[in-house]
Design a protein around this motif. Structure first.
Motif, PDB file in Angstrom:
ATOM      1  N   PRO A 203       0.950  -1.115   0.013  1.00 49.17           N
ATOM      2  CA  PRO A 203      -0.160  -0.135   0.038  1.00 49.17           C
ATOM      3  C   PRO A 203       0.877   1.261   0.092  1.00 49.17           C
ATOM      4  N   GLY A 204       0.332   2.503  -0.085  1.00 44.34           N
ATOM      5  CA  GLY A 204       1.030   3.676   0.169  1.00 44.34           C
ATOM      6  C   GLY A 204       0.979   4.133   1.484  1.00 44.34           C
ATOM      7  N   TRP A 205       0.714   5.417   1.844  1.00 38.82           N
ATOM      8  CA  TRP A 205       0.499   5.522   3.352  1.00 38.82           C
ATOM      9  C   TRP A 205      -0.848   5.415   3.614  1.00 38.82           C
ATOM     10  N   MET A 206      -0.902   4.351   4.361  1.00 41.16           N
ATOM     11  CA  MET A 206      -2.323   3.840   4.679  1.00 41.16           C
ATOM     12  C   MET A 206      -2.946   4.342   5.868  1.00 41.16           C
ATOM     13  N   ARG A 207      -4.170   4.804   5.572  1.00 46.88           N
ATOM     14  CA  ARG A 207      -4.793   5.098   6.748  1.00 46.88           C
ATOM     15  C   ARG A 207      -5.453   4.038   7.758  1.00 46.88           C
ATOM     16  N   SER A 208      -4.581   3.371   8.126  1.00 44.29           N
ATOM     17  CA  SER A 208      -5.243   2.200   9.090  1.00 44.29           C
ATOM     18  C   SER A 208      -5.581   2.647  10.423  1.00 44.29           C
ATOM     19  N   GLU A 209      -5.839   1.636  11.197  1.00 42.82           N
ATOM     20  CA  GLU A 209      -6.412   2.023  12.316  1.00 42.82           C
ATOM     21  C   GLU A 209      -5.457   2.882  13.194  1.00 42.82           C
ATOM     22  N   ILE A 210      -4.274   1.979  13.301  1.00 42.39           N
ATOM     23  CA  ILE A 210      -3.069   2.537  14.091  1.00 42.39           C
ATOM     24  C   ILE A 210      -2.623   4.021  13.521  1.00 42.39           C
ATOM     25  N   GLU A 229       0.721  16.781   9.733  1.00 39.76           N
ATOM     26  CA  GLU A 229       1.812  16.181   8.569  1.00 39.76           C
ATOM     27  C   GLU A 229       1.145  16.617   7.227  1.00 39.76           C
ATOM     28  N   PRO A 230       1.495  17.538   6.614  1.00 41.28           N
ATOM     29  CA  PRO A 230       1.007  17.974   5.259  1.00 41.28           C
ATOM     30  C   PRO A 230       1.073  17.001   4.132  1.00 41.28           C
ATOM     31  N   HIS A 231       2.137  15.992   4.396  1.00 41.60           N
ATOM     32  CA  HIS A 231       2.147  15.175   3.331  1.00 41.60           C
ATOM     33  C   HIS A 231       1.314  13.868   3.455  1.00 41.60           C
ATOM     34  N   PHE A 232       0.868  14.049   4.467  1.00 41.26           N
ATOM     35  CA  PHE A 232      -0.422  13.047   4.730  1.00 41.26           C
ATOM     36  C   PHE A 232      -1.590  12.978   3.633  1.00 41.26           C
ATOM     37  N   ILE A 233      -1.542  14.093   3.024  1.00 45.10           N
ATOM     38  CA  ILE A 233      -2.700  14.361   1.952  1.00 45.10           C
ATOM     39  C   ILE A 233      -2.445  13.197   0.784  1.00 45.10           C
ATOM     40  N   ILE A 234      -1.384  12.563   0.639  1.00 41.15           N
ATOM     41  CA  ILE A 234      -1.334  11.389  -0.382  1.00 41.15           C
ATOM     42  C   ILE A 234      -1.812  10.008   0.282  1.00 41.15           C
ATOM     43  N   SER A 235      -2.392  10.089   1.459  1.00 43.36           N
ATOM     44  CA  SER A 235      -2.520   8.794   1.929  1.00 43.36           C
ATOM     45  C   SER A 235      -3.913   8.097   1.633  1.00 43.36           C
ATOM     46  N   GLU A 236      -3.874   6.842   1.713  1.00 41.88           N
ATOM     47  CA  GLU A 236      -5.213   5.984   1.135  1.00 41.88           C
ATOM     48  C   GLU A 236      -5.687   5.113   2.254  1.00 41.88           C
ATOM     49  N   THR A 237      -7.050   4.665   1.950  1.00 44.01           N
ATOM     50  CA  THR A 237      -7.680   3.673   2.856  1.00 44.01           C
ATOM     51  C   THR A 237      -7.027   2.296   2.655  1.00 44.01           C
TER      52      THR A 237
END
Length: 303
Positions: A203-210, A229-237
């Motif tokens: 995955p990429g920067w994943m929006r996991s529960e943790i 963390e501005p770069h969190f904009i690239i995150s995914e589910t």
């Protein structure tokens, strides 16, 4: 459309995170999904987290699949062997094996050299990341290779190219995640004579529960984390990598990917699927071209 109807999958390590997202999407595509992990509604693992394999199975069922939770510690060969005997008895086949067992988030000491990092935690991390996958492959693959078209997905963090060119902020973590990519490449050679396929997928920067908990946000207000963390904009589910795995599994020409190291973002472009919010985050390209290049956060052209 249920392209995986009649297929049997095992998501090893499906309690939370990527494993849960993958199990859900395999179920949404019609598969019967066995979900393993250590945490059940009656017993919590060393993680001490609330997510359970039964919760994941319920989510699979809600999406139209068949979710079957089985408590398994994949470091215990006897438990994995028993699981595979059960799957063979109940289903007679295994079409998709997803090795997502991990469990090392709370063991990593980031930016700590090997001589200062806890040896006990580091070696435990390697056992959880590598030995579990080896044990599972040993017992699962004899069933999977009985039919051509079987798929093994080794889930890791980072593509082969990225991990080869970057230090992953801990020697133990670096070894753990790079080893899984190599495992898929070796499995590709061993499975190819049987008409089966092995790939590694990250995955990429994943929006996991943790991860959501780390930033103090939920999936509903995750954008608030970009203030920290501005770069969190690239995150995914976690559903995004789930859709990646489901797309490979449904592809009649998937053997062309045998031995490849792939990311959710790459596969989204290849198979034209999207995350649940309609985006297509290409995290690993973004990390190299934006964050590591020292540029301000801007996901335009990467999402």
């Amino acid at each position: 459309m249920k392209p995986l109807e009649g297929k049997v999958a095992l998501v090893a390590g499906g309690t939370r995170g990527a494993g849960r997202g993958i199990a859900m999407e395999l179920g949404a595509a019609g598969a019967t999904v066995y979900i393993t992990g250590r945490t059940t509604r009656n017993k919590i693992s060393e993680y001490g987290r609330p997510e359970t394999i039964e919760d994941t199975a319920d989510l699979v069922n809600d999406l139209g699949g068949i979710g079957i939770p089985v408590q398994v510690d994949h470091l215990v060969p006897e438990q994995v062997e028993s699981l595979m005997k059960r799957i063979e008895k109940e289903q007679g086949r295994l079409d998709i094996l997803v090795n997502d067992i991990w469990g090392g988030e709370y063991l990593i000491e980031w930016n700590t050299p090997v001589w200062k990092h806890s040896l006990e935690k580091g070696l435990r991390m390697l056992r959880l990341a590598i030995d579990t996958h080896l044990v599972t492959n040993h017992y699962a693959l004899p069933l999977l290779i009985k039919n051509e078209g079987g798929l093994v997905v080794e889930v890791t963090d980072g593509t082969e190219e990225y991990n080869n060119n970057n230090y992953r902020l801990s020697l133990f973590y670096d070894l753990a995640k790079s080893s899984v990519n190599r495992m898929a490449k070796a499995l590709a050679h061993e499975l190819s004579p049987y008409g089966c396929t092995a790939v590694s997928v990250t995955p990429g920067w994943m929006r996991s529960e943790i991860m959501l908990e780390h930033f103090g946000v939920t999936e509903e207000n995750w954008m608030d984390a970009t203030k920290l963390e501005p770069h969190f904009i690239i995150s995914e589910t976690p559903r995004f990598i789930g859709r990646a795995v489901s797309a490979i599994a449904a592809d009649p020409n998937k053997h062309s990917l045998n031995g490849h190291s792939l990311s959710s973002g790459q596969l989204a472009k290849m198979y034209n699927f999207f995350d649940i919010n309609g985006s297509q985050p290409d995290c690993w390209r973004y990390l190299v071209e934006v964050r590591e290049a020292g540029k301000p956060a801007n996901a335009e052209g990467y999402i």
